[in-house]
Design an enzyme around this catalytic site. Structure first.
Site, PDB file in Angstrom:
ATOM      1  N   GLU A   1      -5.028   8.394   7.603  1.00 20.07           N
ATOM      2  CA  GLU A   1      -3.805   8.354   6.798  1.00 20.07           C
ATOM      3  C   GLU A   1      -3.587   9.629   5.992  1.00 20.07           C
ATOM      4  O   GLU A   1      -2.450  10.042   5.768  1.00 20.07           O
ATOM      5  CB  GLU A   1      -3.822   7.135   5.874  1.00 20.07           C
ATOM      6  CG  GLU A   1      -3.638   5.852   6.653  1.00 20.07           C
ATOM      7  CD  GLU A   1      -3.763   4.606   5.799  1.00 20.07           C
ATOM      8  OE1 GLU A   1      -3.358   4.619   4.629  1.00 20.07           O
ATOM      9  OE2 GLU A   1      -4.281   3.597   6.321  1.00 20.07           O
TER      10      GLU A   1
ATOM     11  N   ASP B   1      -2.481   4.975  -2.625  1.00 19.92           N
ATOM     12  CA  ASP B   1      -2.932   3.845  -1.820  1.00 19.92           C
ATOM     13  C   ASP B   1      -3.920   3.070  -2.686  1.00 19.92           C
ATOM     14  O   ASP B   1      -4.128   3.416  -3.862  1.00 19.92           O
ATOM     15  CB  ASP B   1      -3.558   4.351  -0.508  1.00 19.92           C
ATOM     16  CG  ASP B   1      -3.598   3.260   0.562  1.00 19.92           C
ATOM     17  OD1 ASP B   1      -3.192   2.113   0.294  1.00 19.92           O
ATOM     18  OD2 ASP B   1      -4.041   3.558   1.692  1.00 19.92           O
TER      19      ASP B   1
ATOM     20  N   HIS C   1       0.536   1.064  -0.700  1.00 18.19           N
ATOM     21  CA  HIS C   1      -0.371   0.040  -0.156  1.00 18.19           C
ATOM     22  C   HIS C   1       0.386  -1.239   0.194  1.00 18.19           C
ATOM     23  O   HIS C   1       1.211  -1.704  -0.589  1.00 18.19           O
ATOM     24  CB  HIS C   1      -1.486  -0.260  -1.166  1.00 18.19           C
ATOM     25  CG  HIS C   1      -2.396  -1.371  -0.734  1.00 18.19           C
ATOM     26  ND1 HIS C   1      -3.322  -1.204   0.276  1.00 18.19           N
ATOM     27  CD2 HIS C   1      -2.511  -2.660  -1.148  1.00 18.19           C
ATOM     28  CE1 HIS C   1      -3.981  -2.350   0.446  1.00 18.19           C
ATOM     29  NE2 HIS C   1      -3.497  -3.250  -0.400  1.00 18.19           N
TER      30      HIS C   1
ATOM     31  N   GLU D   1      -7.173   1.328  -1.397  1.00 16.05           N
ATOM     32  CA  GLU D   1      -8.574   1.152  -0.989  1.00 16.05           C
ATOM     33  C   GLU D   1      -9.501   2.169  -1.651  1.00 16.05           C
ATOM     34  O   GLU D   1     -10.699   1.921  -1.795  1.00 16.05           O
ATOM     35  CB  GLU D   1      -8.697   1.230   0.538  1.00 16.05           C
ATOM     36  CG  GLU D   1      -8.093   0.041   1.284  1.00 16.05           C
ATOM     37  CD  GLU D   1      -6.593   0.158   1.517  1.00 16.05           C
ATOM     38  OE1 GLU D   1      -5.953   1.099   0.975  1.00 16.05           O
ATOM     39  OE2 GLU D   1      -6.047  -0.702   2.233  1.00 16.05           O
TER      40      GLU D   1
ATOM     41  N   HIS E   1      -8.303   6.522   1.383  1.00 13.80           N
ATOM     42  CA  HIS E   1      -9.522   6.094   2.094  1.00 13.80           C
ATOM     43  C   HIS E   1      -9.651   6.884   3.393  1.00 13.80           C
ATOM     44  O   HIS E   1      -8.658   7.427   3.894  1.00 13.80           O
ATOM     45  CB  HIS E   1      -9.446   4.601   2.397  1.00 13.80           C
ATOM     46  CG  HIS E   1      -8.201   4.235   3.145  1.00 13.80           C
ATOM     47  ND1 HIS E   1      -8.085   4.381   4.508  1.00 13.80           N
ATOM     48  CD2 HIS E   1      -6.987   3.818   2.705  1.00 13.80           C
ATOM     49  CE1 HIS E   1      -6.867   4.029   4.881  1.00 13.80           C
ATOM     50  NE2 HIS E   1      -6.167   3.698   3.796  1.00 13.80           N
TER      51      HIS E   1
ATOM     52  N   HIS F   1      -9.983   2.817   7.516  1.00 13.91           N
ATOM     53  CA  HIS F   1      -9.069   2.324   8.552  1.00 13.91           C
ATOM     54  C   HIS F   1      -7.939   3.336   8.676  1.00 13.91           C
ATOM     55  O   HIS F   1      -7.844   4.262   7.866  1.00 13.91           O
ATOM     56  CB  HIS F   1      -8.522   0.929   8.188  1.00 13.91           C
ATOM     57  CG  HIS F   1      -7.605   0.906   7.011  1.00 13.91           C
ATOM     58  ND1 HIS F   1      -8.059   1.023   5.707  1.00 13.91           N
ATOM     59  CD2 HIS F   1      -6.259   0.816   6.917  1.00 13.91           C
ATOM     60  CE1 HIS F   1      -7.025   0.979   4.878  1.00 13.91           C
ATOM     61  NE2 HIS F   1      -5.919   0.869   5.582  1.00 13.91           N
TER      62      HIS F   1
END
Ligand SMILES: [Zn+2]
Length: 272
Positions: free
Chosen positions: A135, A8, A60, A10, A104, A116
Site C-alpha cells: 500500500e 491507515d 482504513h 494497522e 503497514h 497485507h
C-alpha cells in the site's frame, strides 16, 4: 506549504491484531482514539516544520475511523468512502508533500504487524511494472503521478524499511517492532507520538529546504498484476476490459498510475 497526511490503522501505536482495527469489535473504540492521537502528532509536527495547510485523509476500512471531535482544529479531514483517490484522496498538483501515518508492510513481509496489500482476503500479491508493491508503494505512486513526494512514514519497523527502499531517505517514526504478524514490542502513545511529531517536523523542514526525497514516478503505461487468493476471484475479475489471465493472476495495462489505481480497486470490487 500544503501537506497531506494519509492515515491507515494497522500501523497505529499499539495495534497488533485485526480485532483492534475491526469496526465491529469492542476494542476498536480504543484504537480509533489512538489513531487520532498518532494523526494529531503528525499534524503538530507538520505545522512546526512550516506547513501552512494540512489535510488528513482517513484511509482504513470505510474511512470513518478518525475522531473529528478530537482532531487538531488546524487540519481538514477527508472522511468516508468511496472517493476518487481513496487512501490518498486530496492529493493534487498543489500538494507539496505527503506523510503516511499508521501504515503497514506489504503482504508476505516477515515480522510485520498485520501485513497485507489492500485486502487480506483477496490479494495474495501485487506487482506494478514487475515490482512487488504494497500500500505504501501503491499510494505513493499515485502521489508521484501528481509530482508529490512521500516524505515521512510512521508504523512498524517493517513498513519503515519498505518505505525507505521505495522512496529513498524518507523520515520514519517506528512506533512498534514486530516479532511476527500479531506480536510486537510497542511504544506507549506518550512516547510514539513524540517520535511521529518529530519525524513530521523534520520531513516538512527538509521539504521546505528542497531536500526531500523525489516523488515515486512509475513508468507509463503501467502494468498492473494482481495475484488473487482464490481462483474464483480471478474468474470474476476476468470481465475487466483487456484483462489477461494466468492461473490466479490478472494482468491489466493502464495509461497512468491514477488509472492503474482505479483498475486495481475495480478488480478487487469484482473479485469480492
Ligand atoms: Zn487499514
Amino acid at each position: 506549504m500544503k501537506i497531506l497526511i494519509a492515515a491507515d490503522m494497522e500501523g497505529v501505536t499499539g495495534v497488533v491484531h485485526w480485532d483492534q482495527v475491526n469496526t465491529s469489535h469492542p476494542e476498536y473504540g480504543r484504537f480509533r482514539r489512538l489513531m487520532t492521537g498518532d494523526v494529531n502528532a503528525a499534524i503538530r509536527g507538520a505545522f512546526e516544520g512550516g506547513a501552512t495547510e494540512v489535510t488528513v485523509t482517513d484511509g482504513h476500512a470505510y474511512s470513518r475511523n478518525i475522531l473529528i471531535e478530537e482532531l487538531d482544529p488546524r487540519a481538514r479531514l477527508n472522511s468516508g468512502t468511496p472517493s476518487a483517490l481513496s487512501m490518498v484522496q486530496g492529493v493534487d498538483l498543489e500538494m507539496d508533500g505527503v506523510l503516511f501515518v499508521g501504515y503497514h508492510a506489504r503482504i508476505g513481509t516477515q515480522n510485520a504487524i498485520l501485513e497485507h496489500t489492500w485486502s487480506d482476503e483477496r490479494v495474495a500479491n501485487l506487482w506494478i511494472n514487475g515490482k512487488q508493491f504494497g500500500e505504501s508503494g501503491l499510494n505513493g505512486a499515485v502521489c508521484g503521478h501528481f509530482g508529490v513526494p512521500v516524505i515521512m512514514i510512521a508504523g512498524d519497523q517493517a513498513v519503515c524499511t519498505e518505505a525507505q527502499e521505495l522512496f529513498g531517505k524518507v523520515e520514519t517514526a517506528v512506533v512498534k517492532w514486530a516479532a511476527g504478524r500479531f506480536a510486537a514490542e510497542c511504544l506507549p502513545p506518550e512516547v510514539s507520538q513524540k517520535l511521529i511529531q518529530a519525524a513530521a517536523e523534520r520531513a516538512v523542514r527538509r521539504l521546505k529546504a528542497g531536500k526531500a526525497p523525489k516523488p515515486l514516478q512509475v513508468e507509463t503505461p503501467v502494468q498492473l498484476k494482481v495475484d488473487f487468493v482464490q481462483s474464483e476471484m480471478a474468474d470474476r475479475a476476468m470481465i475487466f476490459p483487456g484483462a489477461k489471465r494466468s492461473e490466479r493472476s490478472i494482468e491489466v495495462v493502464a495509461e497512468d498510475m491514477v488509472s492503474a489505481y482505479a483498475a486495481f480497486r475495480a478488480l478487487l470490487a469484482m473479485a469480492r
